[in-house]
Enzyme design. Sequence first.
Site, mmCIF file in Angstrom:
data_model
loop_
_atom_site.group_PDB
_atom_site.id
_atom_site.type_symbol
_atom_site.label_atom_id
_atom_site.label_comp_id
_atom_site.label_asym_id
_atom_site.label_seq_id
_atom_site.Cartn_x
_atom_site.Cartn_y
_atom_site.Cartn_z
ATOM 1 N N HIS A 130 -4.944 -3.495 3.814
ATOM 2 C CA HIS A 130 -4.187 -4.559 4.476
ATOM 3 C C HIS A 130 -4.227 -4.430 5.999
ATOM 4 O O HIS A 130 -5.116 -3.794 6.536
ATOM 5 C CB HIS A 130 -2.767 -4.616 3.918
ATOM 6 N N GLU A 144 3.446 -2.112 3.371
ATOM 7 C CA GLU A 144 2.336 -1.322 2.852
ATOM 8 C C GLU A 144 1.304 -1.029 3.936
ATOM 9 O O GLU A 144 0.742 0.069 3.997
ATOM 10 C CB GLU A 144 1.672 -2.050 1.681
ATOM 11 N N HIS A 197 -4.057 2.679 -0.595
ATOM 12 C CA HIS A 197 -3.063 1.625 -0.843
ATOM 13 C C HIS A 197 -1.751 2.220 -1.350
ATOM 14 O O HIS A 197 -1.685 3.397 -1.713
ATOM 15 C CB HIS A 197 -3.595 0.631 -1.882
ATOM 16 N N GLU A 261 -3.897 4.377 -5.231
ATOM 17 C CA GLU A 261 -2.568 3.789 -5.023
ATOM 18 C C GLU A 261 -1.550 4.930 -4.999
ATOM 19 O O GLU A 261 -1.251 5.525 -6.030
ATOM 20 C CB GLU A 261 -2.237 2.825 -6.165
#
Length: 294
Positions: A130, A144, A197, A261
Amino acid sequence: MSKKSLLLSFVPLFLLFLFLPVSVHAYQTGYVDTNGSLLVRDSANTESPVVGSLVDRQTIEYLDVGNGWGQITYHGRTGYVSLDYITETGVDAVEDTDAQDTVVHEEAESPPLNGAPLGSIQRIVLDPGHGGQDPGAVVNNFYEKEITLDIANRAAAYLTDAGYNVSLTRSNDSFIALDDRADYANGTSADIFISIHANASFDLDANGIETYYAPGSAAGQTLAHALQSEAVREIDMRDRGVLPSNYVVLRKTAMPAALIEFGFMTNEYDRSLQQTDLMRDQSARAILRAVQSL
């Protein structure tokens, strides 16, 4: 008019209302169809503050409120999303699985390129997920995009100190398109690619660490297992395992690649760890140790 006559006069009117079509607002089911995250806003306009985001292929229930906006319930509050990125479920819908908790999920257009074997690792590309206009998951003003960049910077420092040549797809709060991230890695002739992430889910009990690799990439799977193993060894979070996935940054990179993640921002326990320097440093050390183990 007698009571009997009055009653009979209402019968046709009652039957008319009974059989007339009645227009009511009802929630519809759809799924997110976007090459990235879909922002959730505080009200139905593009200038409204962002309160969170949805992931690609995520199934939702929404109320069409007009002007191209849908109303949803997002983590216990009302939110609004653009219906331009919502597709009705049907023959093209994707099965709803745990994989929808992650960020950008697409169908494969071609076999993954990152099928090269793992060799001597010198050049590494870290990909903080992101950035810029794409905040990723947002929970209580916790973004995030911030945690991914922090972990990536820490990991880059550890890896550089250990003698590796490290570069990042982004080094600040900037937006980088998914294809551009893969193109950048391919242009550096990197030996491995690691995308970083933090997870999110409508299920607030969902928790733990999971790592993805491109289907068919044996080297990517090996990298993913190394990352997952070291991450759960370092961090006190549930081991959700290693899974194949057709993420853009996995299938379009030419080298072995994995996407990890580091816990769920939507889970209270995971989030309490993610907000600490200790957990972020543990995540960075896990990346270092995973690379050294290959």
